[in-house]
Scaffold this motif. Structure first.
Motif, short mmCIF file in Angstrom:
data_model
loop_
_atom_site.label_atom_id
_atom_site.label_comp_id
_atom_site.label_asym_id
_atom_site.label_seq_id
_atom_site.Cartn_x
_atom_site.Cartn_y
_atom_site.Cartn_z
N UNK A 105 102.96 54.39 24.01
CA UNK A 105 103.47 53.88 22.73
C UNK A 105 104.98 53.98 22.63
N UNK A 106 105.60 54.69 23.57
CA UNK A 106 107.01 55.04 23.36
C UNK A 106 107.98 54.43 24.35
N UNK A 107 107.52 53.66 25.31
CA UNK A 107 108.44 53.23 26.35
C UNK A 107 108.89 51.78 26.21
N UNK A 108 108.38 51.05 25.24
CA UNK A 108 108.80 49.66 25.09
C UNK A 108 109.78 49.55 23.93
N UNK A 109 111.08 49.34 24.20
CA UNK A 109 112.03 49.20 23.09
C UNK A 109 111.78 47.95 22.26
N UNK A 110 111.06 46.99 22.81
CA UNK A 110 110.74 45.78 22.07
C UNK A 110 109.29 45.78 21.59
N UNK A 111 108.84 46.93 21.15
CA UNK A 111 107.44 47.05 20.74
C UNK A 111 107.08 46.05 19.66
N UNK A 112 108.04 45.80 18.76
CA UNK A 112 107.71 44.90 17.65
C UNK A 112 107.42 43.49 18.15
N UNK A 115 104.02 43.45 19.61
CA UNK A 115 103.00 43.52 18.57
C UNK A 115 102.70 42.15 18.00
N UNK A 130 111.22 40.51 28.48
CA UNK A 130 111.61 41.35 27.35
C UNK A 130 110.43 41.70 26.45
N UNK A 133 109.95 45.12 27.35
CA UNK A 133 111.13 45.97 27.25
C UNK A 133 112.38 45.44 27.91
#
Lengths: 389, 341
Positions: A105-112, A115, A130, A133
């Motif tokens: 849950x924590x390694x993708x800076x482009x999580x949004x 999603x 991207x 990430x």
């Protein structure tokens, strides 16, 4: 440093770019000694993966020597020889704790962004758009490795690079695909795609107790490797109708499990194939799921369809009726490489498998563009390309 | 992995004592669940009314488009088929709008505007008509009745929109409510949030938070066009490991308050962090700028703030690609700024 950069469909270039540097306390920098081109890189090369930006550095199968560590990295020191897993995982979230590292849950800076596309975000991945990430990849001279205290595995023995490089992706991927089939001793496993992942899936299936493994492809050299290196029986789908062939080989019942090691750019045939090609070309469909549909239909009742093949978006005409009415199990996912590296390294060191068998071409990093073209077009009997920076 | 703090924690034992006085605005322990607006009974009836008006618009619009002369005759006005068709198109547009976005008050208000136009036209017709005054009168009464319904529906819909989180409410304030699951115990999460001076690490719109006195902080937030906004805030409630509530002091430029609850999750090992925040932008130009300060979509802003908080608690760092190498970028790339927010 030199790095392989994406510049559009069919256009990769080796460019001079700045060296990577430590950005976070748990990073390390690896000087890369060997790196490979993956079948999934071809989806980037063919322009089917969205959110790529010109200049992105490609590559997610790499290994080398640690040359710098962030201040919070305790387990590695400069000079260590490591193989780096392609998923980036923090080790501390709900999923990492369960060993499901590709769901971090924590390694993708482009999580949004992920999603919006997929509902929830999986982990960050090296060199794979991207959506995951935008991390710079490892077809380069150096790479920055986040969460270096969780990912890279140290190689203590003097095994050459070629014998351990594939711990980064394709060996664990084939293994996890076979493991997902819940193989009972003597089971029959059918594998669509005799590329490197399919070949590792076949080897893994036998190691996990399969009685019979059937490889499906049309390229003679790949079918030959499946027979000679993996001990599989083969079906050339240009000569034989796959569904009929599998039925013949299993007394009409179908294989116990089917592995789709082909993914989103399957070769279609007939009218359905044409439909998929046209829709994908018009970007009205993101995938060409020919092999997947076949795998579902062919599978015996109550069997498992295991999908290591990469897909990105939405596929038309999925035989959900076949899945539901015959109680199929679907198992899939990006590989939890961190979970498998140690046990598979042990098997390599014990001599159970020499993972270098799929390698057909060894090129200099500067020849990466030729490597991509050759790999995509299956020229010169190309099965797996390894690049040396 | 050892417990990681956002920075060096500087709590003194005295800070741990619950601040007496004002009770938490959140009331009892369990988090106030915000029911989905569309599931409340009053909203459902109002939604049905709106849809009914939408279908009415479509029906009437089609009639006016297809049989304008008959409609003119029926309502007692002179024969102007072109005008009637135009009115029909207007009705159709309103109807399609309402049916595709029944929660959007603007479409319903467009019906009210249409009704006003119709009433004006009917009034003019009444003045000039000789034979059909009865028809015109009946039509006028009908339109007046529909107008009342349209106005009611518009106001109700607007009210429901405003009661949703993230929207401007009747009193001009905005309320946001969000939660996130964190794989660490509530005590760890509480300790990190209580370190208010480190809030800017995950609350992106904040520039700094500084202790000015025990239980008091000065917050500075970034505003567009290089402006900044400041206010003093005080802790109104703290229950260690469970709850923190704060509020801007009287006379602040922006009234705002917030509360964060740390709830043990069902496994007993993790936490659900539940945040409620409200703020009231001041009026005037500063108000408009401040409304953008928290982003056009405060819900998303808070959600991303919480995601950053989770990542700091669980891993001690924020994932980033800012500063990594790449090949030659396309011309437009420089304009896009950082790719990593």
């Amino acid at each position: 440093m030199r790095a392989t950069c994406w510049h559009g469909a069919g256009d990769v270039r080796v460019e001079h770019v700045p060296d990577p540097r430590i950005l976070n306390p748990r990073d390390c920098i690896v000087q890369i000694t060997s790196t490979a081109i993956c079948g999934s890189d071809l989806h980037l090369y063919d322009g089917y993966v969205p959110t790529m930006i010109e200049g992105d550095i490609l590559g997610h199968e790499f290994m080398g020597e640690v040359v710098e560590t962030g201040r919070a990295v305790q387990n590695l020191k400069i000079g260590d020889r490591v193989v780096v897993p392609f998923p980036i995982a923090c080790g501390a979230c709900f999923f990492c704790e369960r060993g499901e590292f590709s769901l971090c849950e924590n390694s993708n800076p482009n999580a949004r962004m992920a999603e919006k596309m997929w509902g929830h975000s999986p982990c960050g991945i090296f060199g794979y758009s991207h959506l995951t990430g935008g991390y710079a990849g490892g077809q380069a001279e150096y790479a920055r490795v986040p969460f270096a205290d969780i990912g890279p595995i140290r190689i203590e023995s003097d095994l050459p690079d070629e014998k351990v490089l594939f711990l980064s992706d394709i060996f664990p991927t084939g293994w996890m695909a076979a493991e997902a089939c819940a193989i009972r001793p003597g089971d029959t496993i059918a594998v669509w795609g005799c590329g490197p992942v399919g070949l590792f899936a076949m080897r893994s299936a036998y190691m996990l107790g399969a009685g019979r493994v059937i490889g499906i492809d049309r390229f003679p050299e790949r079918l030959r490797i499946a027979r000679e290196n993996c001990g599989a029986e083969t079906i050339d789908y240009q000569e034989t109708d796959v569904l009929e062939g599998l039925a013949e080989m299993t007394g009409g019942r179908g294989p116990d499990a089917c592995i789709d090691a082909v993914g989103m750019e399957a070769e279609g045939h007939g009218i359905v194939g044409a439909y998929d090609r046209v829709k994908q070309a018009l970007r009205m469909q993101t995938e060409r799921p020919t092999a997947l549909r076949e795998a579902i239909i062919a599978c015996r009742n109550g069997g498992t369809v295991s999908i290591p093949g990469v897909y990105g978006g939405f596929a038309d005409k999925m035989p959900i009726g076949s899945i539901m009415n015959r109680a199929l199990t679907i198992r899939t996912g990006q590989t939890h490489v961190q979970r498998y590296m140690r046990p598979l390294l042990d098997r390599i060191q014990a001599g159970q498998i020499d993972p270098s068998f799929p390698i057909t071409h060894r090129l200099s990093l500067d020849d990466a563009p030729q490597g991509y073209r050759m790999f995509r077009d299956k020229q010169d009997e190309c099965v797996k390309v390894v690049l040396k920076p | 992995m050892d417990t990681v703090s956002l920075r060096q924690p500087t709590l003194s034992p005295s800070d741990q004592r619950p601040v007496g006085g004002l009770p938490s605005k959140l009331g009892p322990r369990s988090p106030r669940r915000t029911a989905l607006a569309s599931s409340r009974p009053r909203v459902r009836t109002d939604r049905q009314l709106a849809k009914g008006l939408g279908w009415f618009s479509i029906g009437l619009g089609l009639g006016e488009l297809v049989a304008p002369r008959q409609v003119c005759r029926a309502i007692g006005v002179d024969d102007h088929p072109a005008v009637m068709r135009a009115l029909g198109l207007r009705e159709l547009a309103a109807g399609v709008g309402i049916l595709s976005q029944p929660a959007q008050p603007a479409w319903l208000w467009s019906r009210v505007a249409g009704d006003a136009m119709d009433l004006a036209l009917l009034a003019a017709a009444f003045m000039t008509a000789e034979r059909d005054r009865v028809n015109v009168a009946v039509a006028t009464a009908a339109v007046a009745g529909i107008t009342a319904l349209d106005v009611y529906a518009s106001r109700q819909t607007g009210m429901h929109v405003r009661s949703q989180p993230g929207h401007l409410r009747g009193d001009g304030s905005v309320r946001v409510e969000k939660s996130i699951a964190i794989n660490r115990p509530p005590e760890d999460c509480y300790r990190m949030w209580h370190d208010f001076e480190a809030l800017p690490r995950f609350m992106q719109h904040l520039e700094s938070v500084r202790v000015t006195a025990p239980g008091r902080w000065r917050w500075v937030a970034r505003a567009p066009a290089g402006m900044s906004v400041e206010w003093d805030a005080e802790l109104t409630n703290e229950q260690p490991g469970e709850l923190l509530a704060w509020r801007s002091v009287e006379g602040s430029e922006i009234e705002n308050s917030g509360a964060v609850r740390f709830l043990r999750d069902r496994t007993g090992r993790g936490t659900i962090v539940h945040v409620t925040m409200q703020y009231k932008p001041p009026a005037g130009a500063l108000g408009a700028a401040v409304a953008k300060l928290f982003g056009e979509e405060p819900e998303i802003q808070v959600r991303e703030d919480l995601r950053r908080f989770k990542r700091l608690v669980e891993t001690g760092e924020l994932p980033t690609i800012d500063g990594q190498p790449s090949g030659r970028r396309p011309a437009w790339y420089a304009l896009s700024g950082g790719s990593n927010r």
